[in-house]
Design a protein around this motif. Structure first.
Motif, PDB file in Angstrom:
ATOM      1  N   ALA A  26       0.905  -1.131  -0.001  1.00 43.82           N
ATOM      2  CA  ALA A  26       0.216  -0.009   0.181  1.00 43.82           C
ATOM      3  C   ALA A  26       0.827   1.344  -0.091  1.00 43.82           C
ATOM      4  O   ALA A  26       0.499   2.209  -0.644  1.00 43.82           O
ATOM      5  CB  ALA A  26      -0.830  -0.148   1.199  1.00 43.82           C
ATOM      6  N   GLY A  30       0.040   3.534  -2.914  1.00 43.81           N
ATOM      7  CA  GLY A  30      -0.788   4.572  -2.265  1.00 43.81           C
ATOM      8  C   GLY A  30      -0.908   5.854  -3.294  1.00 43.81           C
ATOM      9  O   GLY A  30       0.006   5.915  -3.975  1.00 43.81           O
ATOM     10  N   GLY A  31      -2.073   6.604  -2.903  1.00 40.89           N
ATOM     11  CA  GLY A  31      -2.076   7.765  -3.833  1.00 40.89           C
ATOM     12  C   GLY A  31      -3.730   7.715  -4.430  1.00 40.89           C
ATOM     13  O   GLY A  31      -4.479   6.573  -4.165  1.00 40.89           O
ATOM     14  N   LEU A  47     -10.952   9.190   8.132  1.00 35.18           N
ATOM     15  CA  LEU A  47      -9.996   8.603   8.084  1.00 35.18           C
ATOM     16  C   LEU A  47      -8.522   9.152   7.652  1.00 35.18           C
ATOM     17  O   LEU A  47      -7.298   8.824   8.208  1.00 35.18           O
ATOM     18  CB  LEU A  47      -9.856   7.279   6.998  1.00 35.18           C
ATOM     19  CG  LEU A  47     -10.907   6.280   7.284  1.00 35.18           C
ATOM     20  CD1 LEU A  47     -11.287   5.226   6.209  1.00 35.18           C
ATOM     21  CD2 LEU A  47     -10.922   5.506   8.440  1.00 35.18           C
ATOM     22  N   THR A  52      -6.223   5.066   1.195  1.00 35.02           N
ATOM     23  CA  THR A  52      -6.692   5.320  -0.267  1.00 35.02           C
ATOM     24  C   THR A  52      -7.178   3.816  -0.818  1.00 35.02           C
ATOM     25  O   THR A  52      -6.854   2.974  -0.321  1.00 35.02           O
ATOM     26  CB  THR A  52      -5.525   5.821  -1.175  1.00 35.02           C
ATOM     27  OG1 THR A  52      -4.470   4.857  -1.383  1.00 35.02           O
ATOM     28  CG2 THR A  52      -4.929   6.921  -0.904  1.00 35.02           C
ATOM     29  N   GLY A  55      -4.467   2.034  -2.655  1.00 32.02           N
ATOM     30  CA  GLY A  55      -3.552   1.264  -1.694  1.00 32.02           C
ATOM     31  C   GLY A  55      -3.839   0.083  -0.855  1.00 32.02           C
ATOM     32  O   GLY A  55      -3.536  -0.726  -0.723  1.00 32.02           O
ATOM     33  N   ASP A 104      -5.385  -1.701   9.973  1.00 30.69           N
ATOM     34  CA  ASP A 104      -4.703  -0.350   9.634  1.00 30.69           C
ATOM     35  C   ASP A 104      -5.471   0.721   9.414  1.00 30.69           C
ATOM     36  O   ASP A 104      -5.491   1.978   9.929  1.00 30.69           O
ATOM     37  CB  ASP A 104      -3.725  -0.587   8.532  1.00 30.69           C
ATOM     38  CG  ASP A 104      -2.878   0.630   8.305  1.00 30.69           C
ATOM     39  OD1 ASP A 104      -2.194   1.504   9.004  1.00 30.69           O
ATOM     40  OD2 ASP A 104      -3.233   1.076   6.966  1.00 30.69           O
ATOM     41  N   ILE A 105      -6.680   0.507   8.561  1.00 31.12           N
ATOM     42  CA  ILE A 105      -7.689   1.594   8.382  1.00 31.12           C
ATOM     43  C   ILE A 105      -8.415   1.845   9.738  1.00 31.12           C
ATOM     44  O   ILE A 105      -8.930   3.075  10.182  1.00 31.12           O
ATOM     45  CB  ILE A 105      -8.670   1.017   7.309  1.00 31.12           C
ATOM     46  CG1 ILE A 105      -7.953   1.087   6.022  1.00 31.12           C
ATOM     47  CG2 ILE A 105      -9.952   1.885   7.403  1.00 31.12           C
ATOM     48  CD1 ILE A 105      -8.793   0.429   4.671  1.00 31.12           C
ATOM     49  N   GLY A 119      -0.013  10.650   9.687  1.00 31.57           N
ATOM     50  CA  GLY A 119       1.354  10.274   9.887  1.00 31.57           C
ATOM     51  C   GLY A 119       1.850  10.356  11.355  1.00 31.57           C
ATOM     52  O   GLY A 119       3.118   9.813  11.652  1.00 31.57           O
ATOM     53  N   ALA A 120       0.853  10.804  12.288  1.00 35.85           N
ATOM     54  CA  ALA A 120       1.181  10.733  13.810  1.00 35.85           C
ATOM     55  C   ALA A 120       1.487   9.277  14.351  1.00 35.85           C
ATOM     56  O   ALA A 120       0.809   8.265  13.879  1.00 35.85           O
ATOM     57  CB  ALA A 120       0.357  11.577  14.612  1.00 35.85           C
TER      58      ALA A 120
END
Ligand code: CTP
Ligand code: K
Ligand code: MG
Length: 183
Positions: A26, A30-31, A47, A52, A55, A104-105, A119-120
């Motif tokens: 992913a 991704g993108g 989210l 994406t 991804g 992960d989502i 990104g945190a």
């Protein structure tokens, strides 16, 4: 004892490969359009731009393709390591791969609700979200395979080994310039 621990580690790594590959695929794929379409809830993204459709689809597909490849390689690899490694029914590969992506989502959903930007880091959650998702979905998709494959010792090794592997691969991807953050 030493031999059986090595066998457990090899088995745990092998069975989790279709769950390890999706998140990395992913990152590479991704993108495009975010799953939440840019929508917010209580002023924060549902989210975020880091989840994406492309991804998620690429990651799930990569994990499933890998499961099929592992099925082909299984006799040779089992012979090589001297362990009778399991193969992956299609439902098992699908559950592991999609479950990893959805875990992960789900984590991103929780990060946004707790005010963390895209990104945190969320230590603990970042390292285990996809494992929990993969295990739950593999159990639902292929219960007989799951209970035969994930014995208690294998499960314990998976839960200890995965966070370590996650840290190593993410730092590696960061150093290679593939990821924006080393987690
Ligand atoms: N990615 C994607 N779709 C997914 C998961 C990941 O497109 N379902 C891509 C995105 O480009 C993302 C990158 O992989 O930015 C890294 O993934 P991750 O670290 O999980 O996302 P973050 O950008 O850190 O966002 P978040 O804070 O929501 O985890
Ligand atoms: K993540
Ligand atoms: Mg991230």
């Amino acid at each position: 004892m030493a031999v059986s621990l090595a066998a457990l580690v090899v088995t745990a790594f092998w069975v989790m490969l279709p769950a390890y590959v999706p998140n990395n695929a992913a990152v590479l794929a991704g993108g495009g359009r975010p799953i939440d379409g840019g929508r917010t809830w209580d002023g924060r993204r549902i989210l975020g731009d880091g989840k994406t459709w492309r991804g998620t689809a690429a990651g799930t597909l990569a994990g499933m393709v890998l499961a099929v490849v592992l099925n082909v390689l299984e006799p040779s690899v089992s012979g090589l390591v001297g362990i009778d490694l399991p193969t992956f029914p299609l439902a098992a590969g699908f559950g592991l791969a999609l479950g990893a992506m959805l875990g992960d989502i789900g984590a991103s959903f929780l990060k946004r609700r707790s005010g963390r930007e895209r990104g945190a880091a969320f230590p603990g959650l970042d390292q285990l979200d996809f494992v929990v998702g993969a295990l739950v979905f593999a159990f639902v998709a292929a219960p007989a395979w799951f209970t035969a494959t994930f014995t208690l010792p294998v499960l314990v090794v998976v839960l200890v080994m995965t966070p370590i592997l996650h840290v190593v691969t993410n730092v590696g991807a960061y150093l290679l310039g593939l990821k924006n953050e080393p987690w």
